[in-house]
Design a protein around this motif. Structure first.
Motif, PDB file in Angstrom:
ATOM      1  N   VAL A  59      19.345 -26.666  -5.435  1.00 37.64           N
ATOM      2  CA  VAL A  59      19.310 -25.239  -5.773  1.00 37.64           C
ATOM      3  C   VAL A  59      17.992 -24.607  -5.328  1.00 37.64           C
ATOM      4  O   VAL A  59      17.963 -23.482  -4.833  1.00 37.64           O
ATOM      5  CB  VAL A  59      19.529 -25.043  -7.291  1.00 37.64           C
ATOM      6  CG1 VAL A  59      19.276 -23.590  -7.683  1.00 37.64           C
ATOM      7  CG2 VAL A  59      20.946 -25.446  -7.685  1.00 37.64           C
ATOM      8  N   CYS A  60      16.897 -25.337  -5.461  1.00 37.33           N
ATOM      9  CA  CYS A  60      15.567 -24.809  -5.113  1.00 37.33           C
ATOM     10  C   CYS A  60      15.371 -24.647  -3.608  1.00 37.33           C
ATOM     11  O   CYS A  60      14.681 -23.726  -3.157  1.00 37.33           O
ATOM     12  CB  CYS A  60      14.477 -25.723  -5.660  1.00 37.33           C
ATOM     13  SG  CYS A  60      14.339 -25.725  -7.454  1.00 37.33           S
ATOM     14  N   THR A  61      15.958 -25.524  -2.814  1.00 33.71           N
ATOM     15  CA  THR A  61      15.596 -25.580  -1.387  1.00 33.71           C
ATOM     16  C   THR A  61      16.741 -25.239  -0.433  1.00 33.71           C
ATOM     17  O   THR A  61      16.576 -25.342   0.780  1.00 33.71           O
ATOM     18  CB  THR A  61      15.086 -26.998  -1.034  1.00 33.71           C
ATOM     19  OG1 THR A  61      16.135 -27.953  -1.302  1.00 33.71           O
ATOM     20  CG2 THR A  61      13.877 -27.357  -1.875  1.00 33.71           C
ATOM     21  N   TYR A  62      17.894 -24.801  -0.941  1.00 30.05           N
ATOM     22  CA  TYR A  62      19.066 -24.597  -0.079  1.00 30.05           C
ATOM     23  C   TYR A  62      18.833 -23.617   1.076  1.00 30.05           C
ATOM     24  O   TYR A  62      19.288 -23.876   2.200  1.00 30.05           O
ATOM     25  CB  TYR A  62      20.271 -24.153  -0.906  1.00 30.05           C
ATOM     26  CG  TYR A  62      21.552 -24.163  -0.112  1.00 30.05           C
ATOM     27  CD1 TYR A  62      22.198 -25.360   0.179  1.00 30.05           C
ATOM     28  CD2 TYR A  62      22.094 -22.987   0.393  1.00 30.05           C
ATOM     29  CE1 TYR A  62      23.361 -25.382   0.936  1.00 30.05           C
ATOM     30  CE2 TYR A  62      23.253 -23.002   1.142  1.00 30.05           C
ATOM     31  CZ  TYR A  62      23.879 -24.200   1.413  1.00 30.05           C
ATOM     32  OH  TYR A  62      25.026 -24.217   2.164  1.00 30.05           O
ATOM     33  N   PRO A  63      18.161 -22.464   0.871  1.00 26.57           N
ATOM     34  CA  PRO A  63      17.955 -21.543   2.002  1.00 26.57           C
ATOM     35  C   PRO A  63      17.284 -22.196   3.210  1.00 26.57           C
ATOM     36  O   PRO A  63      17.637 -21.902   4.359  1.00 26.57           O
ATOM     37  CB  PRO A  63      17.067 -20.452   1.396  1.00 26.57           C
ATOM     38  CG  PRO A  63      17.433 -20.446  -0.046  1.00 26.57           C
ATOM     39  CD  PRO A  63      17.656 -21.896  -0.390  1.00 26.57           C
ATOM     40  N   LEU A  64      16.338 -23.101   2.975  1.00 27.24           N
ATOM     41  CA  LEU A  64      15.690 -23.800   4.087  1.00 27.24           C
ATOM     42  C   LEU A  64      16.683 -24.679   4.845  1.00 27.24           C
ATOM     43  O   LEU A  64      16.600 -24.823   6.066  1.00 27.24           O
ATOM     44  CB  LEU A  64      14.543 -24.665   3.553  1.00 27.24           C
ATOM     45  CG  LEU A  64      13.285 -23.925   3.104  1.00 27.24           C
ATOM     46  CD1 LEU A  64      12.366 -24.886   2.364  1.00 27.24           C
ATOM     47  CD2 LEU A  64      12.571 -23.296   4.287  1.00 27.24           C
ATOM     48  N   LEU A  65      17.626 -25.263   4.128  1.00 24.54           N
ATOM     49  CA  LEU A  65      18.632 -26.115   4.749  1.00 24.54           C
ATOM     50  C   LEU A  65      19.531 -25.304   5.677  1.00 24.54           C
ATOM     51  O   LEU A  65      19.907 -25.757   6.759  1.00 24.54           O
ATOM     52  CB  LEU A  65      19.470 -26.799   3.667  1.00 24.54           C
ATOM     53  CG  LEU A  65      20.451 -27.879   4.113  1.00 24.54           C
ATOM     54  CD1 LEU A  65      19.715 -29.035   4.770  1.00 24.54           C
ATOM     55  CD2 LEU A  65      21.261 -28.377   2.927  1.00 24.54           C
ATOM     56  N   GLU A 100      22.730 -10.206   8.580  1.00 27.92           N
ATOM     57  CA  GLU A 100      23.684 -10.769   7.623  1.00 27.92           C
ATOM     58  C   GLU A 100      23.307 -10.575   6.155  1.00 27.92           C
ATOM     59  O   GLU A 100      24.136 -10.781   5.273  1.00 27.92           O
ATOM     60  CB  GLU A 100      23.863 -12.270   7.897  1.00 27.92           C
ATOM     61  CG  GLU A 100      24.372 -12.571   9.298  1.00 27.92           C
ATOM     62  CD  GLU A 100      24.368 -14.065   9.588  1.00 27.92           C
ATOM     63  OE1 GLU A 100      25.158 -14.788   8.971  1.00 27.92           O
ATOM     64  OE2 GLU A 100      23.552 -14.490  10.430  1.00 27.92           O
ATOM     65  N   GLY A 101      22.059 -10.223   5.901  1.00 25.93           N
ATOM     66  CA  GLY A 101      21.643 -10.020   4.527  1.00 25.93           C
ATOM     67  C   GLY A 101      21.188 -11.315   3.857  1.00 25.93           C
ATOM     68  O   GLY A 101      21.383 -12.416   4.377  1.00 25.93           O
ATOM     69  N   ILE A 102      20.616 -11.166   2.678  1.00 26.38           N
ATOM     70  CA  ILE A 102      20.061 -12.309   1.960  1.00 26.38           C
ATOM     71  C   ILE A 102      21.138 -13.336   1.611  1.00 26.38           C
ATOM     72  O   ILE A 102      20.877 -14.545   1.558  1.00 26.38           O
ATOM     73  CB  ILE A 102      19.369 -11.832   0.658  1.00 26.38           C
ATOM     74  CG1 ILE A 102      18.174 -10.919   1.000  1.00 26.38           C
ATOM     75  CG2 ILE A 102      18.891 -13.023  -0.169  1.00 26.38           C
ATOM     76  CD1 ILE A 102      17.075 -11.609   1.771  1.00 26.38           C
ATOM     77  N   GLY A 103      22.354 -12.873   1.399  1.00 29.48           N
ATOM     78  CA  GLY A 103      23.431 -13.782   0.988  1.00 29.48           C
ATOM     79  C   GLY A 103      23.707 -14.904   1.970  1.00 29.48           C
ATOM     80  O   GLY A 103      24.210 -15.967   1.583  1.00 29.48           O
ATOM     81  N   CYS A 104      23.363 -14.706   3.261  1.00 25.56           N
ATOM     82  CA  CYS A 104      23.652 -15.742   4.259  1.00 25.56           C
ATOM     83  C   CYS A 104      22.846 -17.008   4.014  1.00 25.56           C
ATOM     84  O   CYS A 104      23.229 -18.084   4.480  1.00 25.56           O
ATOM     85  CB  CYS A 104      23.399 -15.222   5.667  1.00 25.56           C
ATOM     86  SG  CYS A 104      21.655 -15.001   6.076  1.00 25.56           S
ATOM     87  N   PHE A 105      21.736 -16.904   3.302  1.00 26.39           N
ATOM     88  CA  PHE A 105      20.911 -18.081   3.033  1.00 26.39           C
ATOM     89  C   PHE A 105      21.564 -19.018   2.008  1.00 26.39           C
ATOM     90  O   PHE A 105      21.085 -20.127   1.790  1.00 26.39           O
ATOM     91  CB  PHE A 105      19.530 -17.663   2.525  1.00 26.39           C
ATOM     92  CG  PHE A 105      18.674 -17.008   3.569  1.00 26.39           C
ATOM     93  CD1 PHE A 105      17.977 -17.772   4.490  1.00 26.39           C
ATOM     94  CD2 PHE A 105      18.580 -15.625   3.644  1.00 26.39           C
ATOM     95  CE1 PHE A 105      17.199 -17.178   5.461  1.00 26.39           C
ATOM     96  CE2 PHE A 105      17.804 -15.013   4.610  1.00 26.39           C
ATOM     97  CZ  PHE A 105      17.109 -15.785   5.531  1.00 26.39           C
ATOM     98  N   TYR A 106      22.639 -18.552   1.407  1.00 28.61           N
ATOM     99  CA  TYR A 106      23.331 -19.375   0.402  1.00 28.61           C
ATOM    100  C   TYR A 106      24.769 -19.684   0.797  1.00 28.61           C
ATOM    101  O   TYR A 106      25.576 -20.064  -0.045  1.00 28.61           O
ATOM    102  CB  TYR A 106      23.289 -18.669  -0.958  1.00 28.61           C
ATOM    103  CG  TYR A 106      21.883 -18.559  -1.500  1.00 28.61           C
ATOM    104  CD1 TYR A 106      21.321 -19.596  -2.244  1.00 28.61           C
ATOM    105  CD2 TYR A 106      21.102 -17.445  -1.230  1.00 28.61           C
ATOM    106  CE1 TYR A 106      20.015 -19.520  -2.704  1.00 28.61           C
ATOM    107  CE2 TYR A 106      19.788 -17.358  -1.684  1.00 28.61           C
ATOM    108  CZ  TYR A 106      19.258 -18.393  -2.420  1.00 28.61           C
ATOM    109  OH  TYR A 106      17.964 -18.317  -2.866  1.00 28.61           O
TER     110      TYR A 106
END
Length: 354
Positions: A267-273, A307-313
């Motif tokens: 949960v903490c690092t998913y955007p980097l992935l 794509e907006g912030i949502g794309c990081f998740y």
């Protein structure tokens, strides 16, 4: 055999078992992460459930589509887990020696603290990332190859329609051109083809694409092992204080502790992935500049802009299920393999030596 090597081999074994069991989810998750703004023209819903996407891959590519890139992935898992656990155990031994030395000097309780676990995991993770990143670049390419081919075909279809719309005389052959385009199947794509493609695009440096977010991602196992070791320490302390039978931790308890640790780290690092997967996937998709990234910062800025912030998740639910289950299996199998080694090869005294 040193306990660092034993833990490295056990970690590799646990990683292979976990990878084989959860690989279809990993394939779907990588594709979810690398879906970009052109997904609107693909006819597929980004909100489609993981189960639906699994069936779509099987329908379009066969069962083998779910296991695309499995061979280099197993190699990468064995190498990665082996390297990681070997260095982790070696650094852990050093941290424990320092903690015991500090206790003799009247500082601490003789066990490493949370910061020590973070540092140990970060050092082991950094060594692992630098040595194994090329393997994961190839795995990502193989997992997303069919998806990239589909995007390229869609771009060609759009270009054809645009061209024929300007010239009425050419419209008679449009259906033939489209039929020919639809008849083209994705090319066979193995490890050698993926390696050649990466090299032709970016040279040797291409095999270390995504290395910056991947190195930052070292904080994932650092957080994971901090939670894992802290929970095990508290569990053992509670057992010892309660004096309720054996203080040994069961395989199911290891499974649950590993799940909780991985959940927190993911949960903490998913955007980097997600950023890492975007950089490692094929960049030339349809010639759209918004879909190509020159580096980590460029990827982050374009993802936010288009794509907006949502794309990081994207695909986080799938990743949580896959990674938490895989980590739980890995921890459980690894600990059982270490126990088996101790039982078979380490001769324990049957009588107390006075």
């Amino acid at each position: 055999m040193s306990n660092a090597i034993v833990n490295g081999i056990a970690g590799a074994g646990g990683g292979i078992v976990a990878q084989i069991i959860t690989y279809p989810l990993q394939t779907v998750n990588t594709r979810q992460q690398t879906e970009r703004v052109s997904e609107k023209s693909s006819g597929s819903s980004p909100a489609a459930s993981t189960l639906v996407q699994l069936f779509q891959v099987v329908r379009n590519e066969g069962l083998g589509g779910l296991y695309s890139g499995l061979k280099p992935s197993l190699l990468g898992t064995a190498a990665s887990q082996g390297i990681y656990y070997s260095f982790y155990q070696a650094f852990k031994n050093k941290a424990e020696d320092i903690a015991r030395a500090n206790k003799r000097k009247g500082r601490g309780d003789g066990s490493p603290g949370m910061f020590s676990w973070l540092l140990v995991a970060a050092l082991a993770g950094s060594v692992n990332v630098l040595l194994t990143n090329p393997i994961w670049v190839l795995v990502t390419r193989m997992q997303t190859h069919t998806q990239a081919e589909r995007k390229i075909a869609e771009a060609k279809r759009e270009a054809l329609l645009k061209e024929y719309s300007k010239n009425v005389l050419l419209k008679s052959s449009l259906s033939e051109e489209l039929a020919e385009l639809d008849s083209v199947k994705p090319r066979p794509y193995g490890t050698c083809q993926a390696a050649c493609e990466v090299y032709n695009e970016s040279g040797i440096a291409g095999f270390w694409k995504g290395i910056i977010p991947t190195l930052i991602m070292v904080c994932n196992p650092s957080i994971q092992f901090m939670i894992y070791e802290s929970l095990l320490k508290r569990l053992r302390a509670r057992r010892a204080a309660g004096r309720k039978g054996s203080i040994n931790i069961t395989a199911m308890e290891i499974f649950l502790v590993g799940a909780m640790a991985k959940l927190g780290a993911t949960v903490c690092t998913y955007p980097l992935l997600v950023v890492k997967s975007r950089l490692q996937a094929k960049q030339e998709i349809g010639g759209n500049v918004s879909l190509r990234y020159s580096g980590t910062l460029d990827a982050i800025l374009k993802m936010i802009r288009y794509e907006g912030i949502g794309c990081f998740y994207k695909g986080m639910r799938t990743k949580i299920v896959q990674s938490v289950f895989a980590a739980s299996v890995l921890f459980m199998v690894k600990e059982e393999l270490v126990k088996a080694y101790d039982a078979i090869f380490i001769k324990r005294p049957t009588a107390i030596v006075k």
